[in-house]
Scaffold this active site. Sequence first.
Site, PDB file in Angstrom:
ATOM      1  N   LYS A  22     -31.602  11.747 -25.272  1.00 48.72           N
ATOM      2  CA  LYS A  22     -30.841  11.092 -24.190  1.00 48.72           C
ATOM      3  C   LYS A  22     -29.974   9.982 -24.767  1.00 48.72           C
ATOM      4  O   LYS A  22     -28.792   9.867 -24.450  1.00 48.72           O
ATOM      5  CB  LYS A  22     -31.819  10.517 -23.150  1.00 48.72           C
ATOM      6  CG  LYS A  22     -31.192   9.538 -22.188  1.00 48.72           C
ATOM      7  CD  LYS A  22     -32.175   9.008 -21.178  1.00 48.72           C
ATOM      8  CE  LYS A  22     -32.884   7.727 -21.569  1.00 48.72           C
ATOM      9  NZ  LYS A  22     -32.050   6.509 -21.594  1.00 48.72           N
ATOM     10  N   ASN A  23     -30.591   9.161 -25.624  1.00 43.20           N
ATOM     11  CA  ASN A  23     -29.868   7.982 -26.110  1.00 43.20           C
ATOM     12  C   ASN A  23     -28.791   8.319 -27.145  1.00 43.20           C
ATOM     13  O   ASN A  23     -27.980   7.455 -27.493  1.00 43.20           O
ATOM     14  CB  ASN A  23     -30.851   6.949 -26.674  1.00 43.20           C
ATOM     15  CG  ASN A  23     -31.625   6.261 -25.567  1.00 43.20           C
ATOM     16  OD1 ASN A  23     -31.339   6.468 -24.383  1.00 43.20           O
ATOM     17  ND2 ASN A  23     -32.600   5.450 -25.940  1.00 43.20           N
ATOM     18  N   CYS A 116     -33.206   0.363 -16.181  1.00 42.72           N
ATOM     19  CA  CYS A 116     -34.632   0.065 -16.024  1.00 42.72           C
ATOM     20  C   CYS A 116     -34.867  -1.423 -15.838  1.00 42.72           C
ATOM     21  O   CYS A 116     -34.224  -2.245 -16.490  1.00 42.72           O
ATOM     22  CB  CYS A 116     -35.394   0.520 -17.266  1.00 42.72           C
ATOM     23  SG  CYS A 116     -35.773   2.255 -17.254  1.00 42.72           S
ATOM     24  N   ARG A 121     -31.498  -8.329 -19.527  1.00 36.79           N
ATOM     25  CA  ARG A 121     -30.739  -7.491 -20.471  1.00 36.79           C
ATOM     26  C   ARG A 121     -29.304  -7.986 -20.508  1.00 36.79           C
ATOM     27  O   ARG A 121     -28.423  -7.445 -19.831  1.00 36.79           O
ATOM     28  CB  ARG A 121     -30.840  -6.014 -20.073  1.00 36.79           C
ATOM     29  CG  ARG A 121     -32.274  -5.527 -20.157  1.00 36.79           C
ATOM     30  CD  ARG A 121     -32.405  -4.062 -19.855  1.00 36.79           C
ATOM     31  NE  ARG A 121     -32.054  -3.218 -20.976  1.00 36.79           N
ATOM     32  CZ  ARG A 121     -32.175  -1.890 -20.971  1.00 36.79           C
ATOM     33  NH1 ARG A 121     -32.646  -1.297 -19.907  1.00 36.79           N
ATOM     34  NH2 ARG A 121     -31.822  -1.185 -22.012  1.00 36.79           N
ATOM     35  N   ASP A 307     -39.390   1.687 -26.902  1.00 35.31           N
ATOM     36  CA  ASP A 307     -39.427   2.805 -25.951  1.00 35.31           C
ATOM     37  C   ASP A 307     -40.703   3.647 -26.062  1.00 35.31           C
ATOM     38  O   ASP A 307     -40.890   4.579 -25.269  1.00 35.31           O
ATOM     39  CB  ASP A 307     -38.195   3.703 -26.135  1.00 35.31           C
ATOM     40  CG  ASP A 307     -36.947   3.076 -25.520  1.00 35.31           C
ATOM     41  OD1 ASP A 307     -37.056   2.035 -24.856  1.00 35.31           O
ATOM     42  OD2 ASP A 307     -35.850   3.641 -25.720  1.00 35.31           O
ATOM     43  N   ARG A 399     -35.038  10.410 -15.137  1.00 33.64           N
ATOM     44  CA  ARG A 399     -33.853   9.900 -15.827  1.00 33.64           C
ATOM     45  C   ARG A 399     -33.890  10.252 -17.313  1.00 33.64           C
ATOM     46  O   ARG A 399     -32.832  10.318 -17.962  1.00 33.64           O
ATOM     47  CB  ARG A 399     -33.762   8.371 -15.690  1.00 33.64           C
ATOM     48  CG  ARG A 399     -33.428   7.903 -14.296  1.00 33.64           C
ATOM     49  CD  ARG A 399     -33.179   6.408 -14.277  1.00 33.64           C
ATOM     50  NE  ARG A 399     -32.577   5.989 -15.525  1.00 33.64           N
ATOM     51  CZ  ARG A 399     -32.915   4.898 -16.209  1.00 33.64           C
ATOM     52  NH1 ARG A 399     -33.830   4.088 -15.762  1.00 33.64           N
ATOM     53  NH2 ARG A 399     -32.316   4.619 -17.337  1.00 33.64           N
TER      54      ARG A 399
HETATM   55  C1  UD1 Z   1     -31.044   0.819 -26.106  1.00 35.83           C
HETATM   56  C2  UD1 Z   1     -31.722   2.044 -25.539  1.00 35.83           C
HETATM   57  C3  UD1 Z   1     -33.046   1.672 -24.902  1.00 35.83           C
HETATM   58  C4  UD1 Z   1     -33.910   0.907 -25.896  1.00 35.83           C
HETATM   59  C5  UD1 Z   1     -33.148  -0.256 -26.509  1.00 35.83           C
HETATM   60  C6  UD1 Z   1     -33.918  -0.940 -27.636  1.00 35.83           C
HETATM   61  C7  UD1 Z   1     -29.901   3.501 -24.918  1.00 35.83           C
HETATM   62  C8  UD1 Z   1     -29.109   4.123 -23.819  1.00 35.83           C
HETATM   63  N1  UD1 Z   1     -30.863   2.652 -24.546  1.00 35.83           N
HETATM   64  O1  UD1 Z   1     -30.820  -0.062 -25.005  1.00 35.83           O
HETATM   65  O2  UD1 Z   1     -33.700   2.883 -24.519  1.00 35.83           O
HETATM   66  O3  UD1 Z   1     -35.059   0.398 -25.229  1.00 35.83           O
HETATM   67  O4  UD1 Z   1     -31.898   0.202 -27.058  1.00 35.83           O
HETATM   68  O5  UD1 Z   1     -34.254  -0.028 -28.621  1.00 35.83           O
HETATM   69  O6  UD1 Z   1     -29.725   3.808 -26.080  1.00 35.83           O
HETATM   70  N2  UD1 Z   1     -29.235  -8.036 -26.239  1.00 35.83           N
HETATM   71  C9  UD1 Z   1     -28.570  -9.241 -26.172  1.00 35.83           C
HETATM   72  N3  UD1 Z   1     -27.250  -9.221 -25.851  1.00 35.83           N
HETATM   73  C10 UD1 Z   1     -26.549  -8.066 -25.626  1.00 35.83           C
HETATM   74  C11 UD1 Z   1     -27.238  -6.833 -25.719  1.00 35.83           C
HETATM   75  C12 UD1 Z   1     -28.581  -6.854 -26.033  1.00 35.83           C
HETATM   76  O7  UD1 Z   1     -29.171 -10.298 -26.369  1.00 35.83           O
HETATM   77  O8  UD1 Z   1     -25.355  -8.127 -25.354  1.00 35.83           O
HETATM   78  C13 UD1 Z   1     -30.686  -8.033 -26.575  1.00 35.83           C
HETATM   79  C14 UD1 Z   1     -31.522  -7.311 -25.516  1.00 35.83           C
HETATM   80  O9  UD1 Z   1     -31.866  -8.196 -24.457  1.00 35.83           O
HETATM   81  C15 UD1 Z   1     -32.729  -6.877 -26.322  1.00 35.83           C
HETATM   82  C16 UD1 Z   1     -32.124  -6.572 -27.691  1.00 35.83           C
HETATM   83  O10 UD1 Z   1     -30.860  -7.232 -27.734  1.00 35.83           O
HETATM   84  O11 UD1 Z   1     -33.651  -7.939 -26.448  1.00 35.83           O
HETATM   85  C17 UD1 Z   1     -31.916  -5.101 -27.937  1.00 35.83           C
HETATM   86  O12 UD1 Z   1     -31.202  -4.523 -26.841  1.00 35.83           O
HETATM   87  P1  UD1 Z   1     -30.189  -3.313 -27.044  1.00 35.83           P
HETATM   88  O13 UD1 Z   1     -30.432  -2.720 -28.397  1.00 35.83           O
HETATM   89  O14 UD1 Z   1     -28.831  -3.760 -26.717  1.00 35.83           O
HETATM   90  O15 UD1 Z   1     -30.677  -2.312 -25.927  1.00 35.83           O
HETATM   91  P2  UD1 Z   1     -29.788  -1.259 -25.169  1.00 35.83           P
HETATM   92  O16 UD1 Z   1     -28.664  -0.819 -26.027  1.00 35.83           O
HETATM   93  O17 UD1 Z   1     -29.509  -1.742 -23.800  1.00 35.83           O
END
Ligand code: UD1
Length: 421
Positions: A22-23, A116, A121, A307, A399
Site C-alpha cells: 500500500k505504502n 489514522c 502528525r 506499523d 484501508r
Molecule cells: C508513513 C507511512 C505510515 C508509517 C509512517 C512511519 C505511508 C502512506 N504511510 O507515514 O504507514 O506509519 O510512515 O513509518 O507511507 N513528521 C514531522 N513533520 C512532518 C512529517 C512527519 O515531524 O512534516 C514526524 C511524524 O510526526 C512522525 C515522524 O515524522 O513522528 C515520521 O512520520 P512520517 O515518516 O512522515 O510518516 P508518514 O509519511 O505520514
Amino acid sequence: MDKFIIKGGASLKGKVKISCSKNATLPILAACLLTEEPCTINDIPQLQDVKTMIGLLSSLGADVKSDKNKVTICAGNKLSLEAPYEIVSKMRASYYVLGPLLARFHKAKVYFPGGCAIGPRPIDLHIKGMENLGAEIQVEHGYIDAKTKSLRGTNILLEGTSGPSVGATVNVMMAASLAQGTTTIIGAALEPEIVDLANFLNSIGAKIESAGSSNIKITGVKKLKGGEWTPISDRIEAGSFACAAAITHGKIEIDNCSPEHLGVVNLILRSIGCEIAESKNKLVINAASNLRPTSIITAPYPGFPTDLQAQFMSVLSIADGTSLITENVFKSRFSHALELNRMGAQIKIEDNVAVINGIKILSGAHVMASDLRASVALVIAGLAAQGETSVSRIYHLDRGYEHIEEKLQKLGANIKRVTDK
Ligand code: UD1
C-alpha cells in the site's frame, strides 16, 4: 458497518500470498501526475486507500482506466489544481499530490490530510521542503496554498525532531524530479517504498541517485514520460501474517514477500522463539508453543517499523514473561492496548512505553478497531483468544489489508465478516 467475528484457537497452517505494498502504491499513483503520458501500475492492491488515491487523481481530471488489478493513469495538461477536502480528509497520503502538481503546474491547493488517529502528525517538513525548492506557501482555512514561478534544486535538510519523514521525502523527491538543477535531500527516509518510488520515477525518465540512503540526489529533468510498474510487496502485511502465525503457534509460508525488508522484524520473531527460513521471495515461519518475552523499540527503517508495533503487542500479550515496547515514531500510538486489555491482556502504558505482562491465554471479547494497524492487531489477538471475539469498525482495516479474512480462512482461521444491521 462491517465487523469480524472470530472464533479463536486454530493454529494457522498453509500458504499466504502477500499483496503489493500500500505504502509503495500510493506515492507511485500520485507520481503519475508528473507526466502527461500514460502510466500503467500493475497488481494494484484492492484497498480503500488505493481507491481513495485513484478517486483523487480522477477528481483532479486525470483519465483513469482500471482493468482488474491494473490501472492506467493519464494526467493530461488540463488538470484541476485543487485536491478537494472530501477526499483528502479520508487519507493522509492525499498530500502526495502536492509535490507533483506544484512541480508540473506551479500551483496547488491541498486541504490538510486525514488518516489514522495515531497522535499528532505535523506536515512542517513537507512545507519546508517545498519552500526550499522555491515555492511560496500559505496555510489558511485548513488548506495549503502553494505556488511558484518554477522550482529550483537545492540542498534540503528534511529531518525533523522525530527523525526522517517518509511522506516529506516522497513529496520532495517527486517535486525535485521536475525542478531546475540538482536537489540533495539530506536526512531522507530510507524505507524500501522510497526506493521503489525512485526506481519507478527513474523508469519514466527521472534522475534520482542513492534512494535508500540518507542523502538522495535528484537532478531535475524537463519532462517525464509514461511507463509501467509493479510495486514491491507489502512488508507490513507480511509481518502481520507472521504475527498471526506466531500467536497461534502455527507454521505458514508467506509468499511474494521480500525477507530483506523484514530484517529486524525477523530478528525479533526469532528472539521470541519462532523459526524463520528466508529465501528470495518467501519466508516460512514456524512458531514455538511457548513464546518468549522481548523488548522492541520502534524506529525509522531499517529499525523496527511502527506499523508492526500493535501486531507484536498482541503476540507479546501471551508471551512467557514481561515485554517492553517503546514507540519512538508516533509516541501515543497505543489505542489498541486498551482493547487488548478487554481481552484479558495485561498492558500498562507509561508515556511512550508499553509494559506487557504475558498471560497464558486471551479471552474473546467485543473490541473496536481505532486505526489501521490497531485493527489488525485485534484480529490477530482474536485468532488466539478463547471463545468468540468481535472486532467492529473494520473499515479501518479495509484501508490497508486486501481480502484479509479470505487469506486467514485459507490458513485455517475461523473468521467471518458480518454486516451490522
Ligand atoms: C508513513 C507511512 C505510515 C508509517 C509512517 C512511519 C505511508 C502512506 N504511510 O507515514 O504507514 O506509519 O510512515 O513509518 O507511507 N513528521 C514531522 N513533520 C512532518 C512529517 C512527519 O515531524 O512534516 C514526524 C511524524 O510526526 C512522525 C515522524 O515524522 O513522528 C515520521 O512520520 P512520517 O515518516 O512522515 O510518516 P508518514 O509519511 O505520514
